[in-house]
Design a protein around this motif. Structure first.
Motif, PDB file in Angstrom:
ATOM      1  N   ALA A  78     -12.203  48.914  43.350  1.00  0.00           N
ATOM      2  CA  ALA A  78     -11.263  48.577  42.276  1.00  0.00           C
ATOM      3  C   ALA A  78     -11.169  49.714  41.267  1.00  0.00           C
ATOM      4  O   ALA A  78     -10.077  50.034  40.766  1.00  0.00           O
ATOM      5  N   SER A  79     -12.315  50.328  40.962  1.00  0.00           N
ATOM      6  CA  SER A  79     -12.329  51.447  40.030  1.00  0.00           C
ATOM      7  C   SER A  79     -11.521  52.617  40.567  1.00  0.00           C
ATOM      8  O   SER A  79     -10.737  53.244  39.839  1.00  0.00           O
ATOM      9  N   SER A 127      -9.076  52.493  42.778  1.00  0.00           N
ATOM     10  CA  SER A 127      -7.661  52.125  42.821  1.00  0.00           C
ATOM     11  C   SER A 127      -7.010  52.174  41.443  1.00  0.00           C
ATOM     12  O   SER A 127      -5.792  52.363  41.332  1.00  0.00           O
ATOM     13  N   SER A 128      -7.809  52.007  40.399  1.00  0.00           N
ATOM     14  CA  SER A 128      -7.262  51.982  39.041  1.00  0.00           C
ATOM     15  C   SER A 128      -7.118  53.371  38.424  1.00  0.00           C
ATOM     16  O   SER A 128      -6.559  53.500  37.330  1.00  0.00           O
TER      17      SER A 128
END
Length: 242
Positions: free
Chosen positions: A61-62, A64-65
């Motif tokens: 998630a990190s 992708s952000s």
């Protein structure tokens, strides 16, 4: 209740060793039946390693952000922030988990399995960043290199946590991979080496001047020429590492 049970189990593992504590021992200490225990945890290993699944999800998630304009390798480095922050906030617990993994072959095998799944997930989000639906060889090698560098830094931090911040080790050790290393990873992933290298024969006892071993080694034949394209692309990416 799950967190409380995990805390009890963790203390028992640290006191007696992971392999010397049975599920029945855990159930007795927690006041649970075996059936209830396995409702909370898939296996005994899950009591210790459940956090790794969370870190894998948070890492992906990190990544992708991260901003689209950010270069790939800095984005991969920042994808490891969740673990770095956790280790900084709870060093004693993190070190305890690492010690349990180090000392237990069973737990170490389960840990490696979770690392493999983390690698696959990270390769998928790398591919998505490059506009692909599924992970290709390029994405898989980059994910392997990133996790390999990071998991090499973690034991160094664990060896001397008071004087060696994990964040500093991450910056100094990972993502500074030379081109030949990424090239080797890509080529080793593209074909089975043993099938393409002839065995190096041992010199006979009567041979007084045997030929150098390298003279008998056959050069590997690339079965997958497209791997060279991926190799060139990934190796070129390494030149932009900061």
């Amino acid at each position: 209740m799950r967190a409380e049970a995990a805390g009890i189990a963790f203390r028992m593992f640290l006191d007696r060793g992971f392999d010397d504590v049975t599920v029945d021992d855990l159930c007795a200490a927690m006041g649970l039946s075996r059936r209830s225990f396995f409702r909370y945890f898939k296996a005994k290993e899950d009591v210790v390693l459940a956090h790794l699944g969370d870190f894998a999800e948070k890492s992906c998630a990190s990544f992708s952000s991260r901003p689209d304009q950010e270069e790939l390798w800095p984005a991969l480095r920042r994808s490891m922030d969740p673990f770095v922050h956790q280790a900084g906030a709870h060093p004693a617990r993190t070190l305890g988990i690492l010690r349990l993994i180090r000392d237990s072959p069973t737990l170490r095998a389960a840990h490696l399995d979770r690392i493999d799944r983390w690698r696959a997930s990270l390769a998928t989000v790398i591919a998505h960043r490059r506009g692909l639906e599924n992970a290709d060889l390029h994405a898989t090698v980059l994910a392997s290199a990133a996790l390999g560098a990071f998991t090499s830094a973690v034991p160094q931090w664990a060896h001397n946590p008071d004087t060696t911040p994990l964040a500093d080790l991450r910056r100094s050790s990972d993502f500074s991979l030379p081109r030949y290393f990424l090239t080797s990873l890509l080529l080793s992933a593209s074909y089975p080496v043993q099938a393409h290298l002839t065995a190096i024969p041992l010199p006979s006892p009567s041979s007084s001047n045997p030929a150098p071993p390298t003279s008998t080694r056959a050069l590997p034949r690339i079965r997958n020429p497209s791997a060279l394209t991926a190799c060139s692309s990934a190796a070129s990416s390494s030149a932009t590492i900061k």
